[in-house]
Each structure stands twice: as structure tokens, then as C-alpha cells.
Design a protein around this motif. Structure first.
Motif, PDB file in Angstrom:
ATOM      1  N   SER A  45      19.440  52.394  89.527  1.00 36.86           N
ATOM      2  CA  SER A  45      19.110  52.024  90.728  1.00 36.86           C
ATOM      3  C   SER A  45      20.555  51.463  91.316  1.00 36.86           C
ATOM      4  CB  SER A  45      18.155  50.798  90.539  1.00 36.86           C
ATOM      5  OG  SER A  45      18.274  49.702  89.799  1.00 36.86           O
ATOM      6  N   GLY A  46      20.479  51.054  92.740  1.00 30.56           N
ATOM      7  CA  GLY A  46      21.551  50.477  93.136  1.00 30.56           C
ATOM      8  C   GLY A  46      22.381  51.300  94.042  1.00 30.56           C
ATOM      9  N   SER A  47      23.412  50.723  94.570  1.00 26.88           N
ATOM     10  CA  SER A  47      24.342  51.405  95.338  1.00 26.88           C
ATOM     11  C   SER A  47      25.291  52.698  94.878  1.00 26.88           C
ATOM     12  CB  SER A  47      25.515  50.707  96.314  1.00 26.88           C
ATOM     13  OG  SER A  47      25.829  49.627  95.202  1.00 26.88           O
ATOM     14  N   TYR A  71       6.439  56.273  98.106  1.00 26.26           N
ATOM     15  CA  TYR A  71       7.699  56.191  98.598  1.00 26.26           C
ATOM     16  C   TYR A  71       8.723  55.797  97.801  1.00 26.26           C
ATOM     17  CZ  TYR A  71      10.562  54.637 102.718  1.00 26.26           C
ATOM     18  OH  TYR A  71      11.599  54.495 103.741  1.00 26.26           O
ATOM     19  N   GLU A  72       8.528  55.170  96.777  1.00 26.59           N
ATOM     20  CA  GLU A  72       9.440  54.859  95.548  1.00 26.59           C
ATOM     21  C   GLU A  72      10.487  53.865  95.875  1.00 26.59           C
ATOM     22  OE1 GLU A  72       9.828  55.961  92.475  1.00 26.59           O
ATOM     23  OE2 GLU A  72       8.097  57.076  92.717  1.00 26.59           O
ATOM     24  N   TYR A  73      11.397  53.998  95.071  1.00 28.47           N
ATOM     25  CA  TYR A  73      12.551  52.819  95.050  1.00 28.47           C
ATOM     26  C   TYR A  73      13.198  52.777  96.212  1.00 28.47           C
ATOM     27  CZ  TYR A  73      16.340  49.988  93.152  1.00 28.47           C
ATOM     28  OH  TYR A  73      17.340  48.833  93.373  1.00 28.47           O
ATOM     29  N   ILE A  74      13.416  51.493  96.969  1.00 27.77           N
ATOM     30  CA  ILE A  74      14.459  51.257  98.155  1.00 27.77           C
ATOM     31  C   ILE A  74      15.629  50.589  97.247  1.00 27.77           C
ATOM     32  CG2 ILE A  74      14.488  49.840 100.247  1.00 27.77           C
ATOM     33  CD1 ILE A  74      11.761  50.368 100.472  1.00 27.77           C
ATOM     34  N   PRO A  75      16.873  51.183  97.540  1.00 30.38           N
ATOM     35  CA  PRO A  75      17.998  50.403  96.981  1.00 30.38           C
ATOM     36  C   PRO A  75      18.301  49.215  97.512  1.00 30.38           C
ATOM     37  CG  PRO A  75      18.563  52.679  97.468  1.00 30.38           C
ATOM     38  CD  PRO A  75      17.096  52.540  97.952  1.00 30.38           C
ATOM     39  N   ALA A  83      14.597  58.753  98.682  1.00 33.14           N
ATOM     40  CA  ALA A  83      14.314  60.223  99.086  1.00 33.14           C
ATOM     41  C   ALA A  83      14.538  60.253 100.658  1.00 33.14           C
ATOM     42  CB  ALA A  83      12.502  60.269  98.960  1.00 33.14           C
ATOM     43  N   GLU A  84      14.059  59.223 101.496  1.00 38.83           N
ATOM     44  CA  GLU A  84      14.757  59.110 103.044  1.00 38.83           C
ATOM     45  C   GLU A  84      16.015  59.063 103.246  1.00 38.83           C
ATOM     46  OE1 GLU A  84      12.647  57.240 107.056  1.00 38.83           O
ATOM     47  OE2 GLU A  84      11.980  56.567 105.170  1.00 38.83           O
TER      48      GLU A  84
END
Length: 191
Positions: A45-47, A71-75, A83-84
Motif C-alpha cells: 500500500s501507499g504512494s 472498490y478496494e484500497y484507497i492509497p 483500480a480507478e
């Protein structure tokens, strides 16, 4: 199409679909003679993971998104899921996008429904993708594989003006039982 092997970035949420679906996508790319680039190797995860995914997408000639129910993980520091963000970057790069969505938005696995407000975000993302692309629905890993092969062959046909018959015949069973179907498909592709 160039003389080099084209690369296909396969984006899907790592926990959204059973591994068999992603493996079907990888196999479909290989069957058509393209190199799959699989995003799941960037589960961190992360930037840093996002920068790695963007670098990976920079190597891709084609982008495939496989969307199911999460929707999954939002960094951290972002407002959108991986995904988006992948999708937006593929749009920015102007590479062909092939989008595959689980039929009816049903979860690929029991218990995978998103909770509100993420369910709203999943639906908003799916709606936006549907407005901007031709979206193909799938119900099983086998159906997904067949649809990816078909889409990649059609994409190659558009780039070269003619598909190679052998590419489209890869999913058909061999043997005398399917001889006439194979002959028909080969004649249609040669037109």
C-alpha cells in the motif's frame, strides 16, 4: 502492430476476484501472443506502490480492467482506489482500454459486497467506465478468458486490418467433434 511483443496491463483488485479469474486473463493474453503485466505484484500500500503501478502502466500497450464488486484500497493522500487511479492513468496515456465487469455487479465471492459508502463509489466508478468505454460482462473465469481473447484479437484486427486466424481459434477444443466450427471460424476471420 510492431515487431515487438505488445504488453497488456491487467488491473483488478487483488481481493475482489478469486485468483482463477486473474489467471484466466493472464492465460488469454499469452494465448494471443501478448505479454501480460499483472498488477497484483504491487499489493503493497501507499504512494510507492502507486508510483510502481504507474511505471508498470508506462510499459503497457493495452490496459485491461477486471471489475467485480469491491472498490478496494484507497492509497493515503488519494481520493480514488487503485483500480480507478489505474484506469485514469490509462486514459491519460491514451492506450486502448478493455473493460470487463462481473455480470450484474454481483460479487465474485460470497460476502464481497462493499459497505456504504464504498458501495456508492463502486457504482459511480462502474457508471463512469460504462459511459466512456465498451464494457463486456462476464459470469465465470472461463467466460472472462474467452471474452478477453476475443477483445484482444479484435483489437489486433483493427490495428492490422486482419486477424490471424490461429489466434481466435485458440479457445476452441481440438478434435474431429469441433472440426466444422473451427473451419467456419477460420473462414470468417480470413474475410
Amino acid at each position: 502492430m510492431t515487431d515487438t511483443i505488445q504488453r497488456v496491463f491487467i488491473g483488478s483488485a487483488a481481493t475482489d476476484l478469486p485468483a482463477g479469474y486473474r489467471m484466466a486473463a493472464v492465460d488469454a493474453c499469452r494465448r494471443v501472443g501478448l505479454e501480460p503485466l499483472v498488477a497484483e505484484k504491487f499489493i503493497a500500500s501507499g504512494s510507492d506502490a502507486l508510483a510502481e503501478i504507474y511505471a508498470f502502466l508506462d510499459e503497457a500497450d493495452i490496459y485491461i480492467a477486471i471489475l467485480a464488486s469491491r472498490y478496494e484500497y484507497i492509497p493515503a493522500g488519494e481520493k480514488k482506489s487503485f483500480a480507478e487511479l489505474e484506469y485514469d492513468y490509462a486514459v491519460e496515456r491514451g492506450i486502448p482500454r478493455l473493460i470487463f465487469v462481473s455480470s450484474g455487479g454481483r460479487p465474485a465471492r460470497a460476502g464481497d459486497e462493499e459497505s456504504d459508502p464504498l458501495a456508492t463509489r463502486v457504482e459511480a466508478f462502474r457508471t463512469m467506465v460504462r459511459r466512456s468505454n465498451v464494457v463486456t460482462e462476464f459470469r465465470s473465469a472461463g467466460e472472462l478468458k474467452a471474452q478477453i481473447v476475443t477483445a484482444l484479437v479484435e483489437l489486433q484486427r483493427g490495428a492490422t486490418g486482419k486477424a490471424e486466424p490461429a489466434s481466435a481459434l485458440l479457445l476452441l477444443p481440438f478434435g474431429d467433434k469441433h472440426k466444422y466450427l473451427r473451419q467456419f471460424l477460420a473462414s470468417e476471420l480470413e474475410r
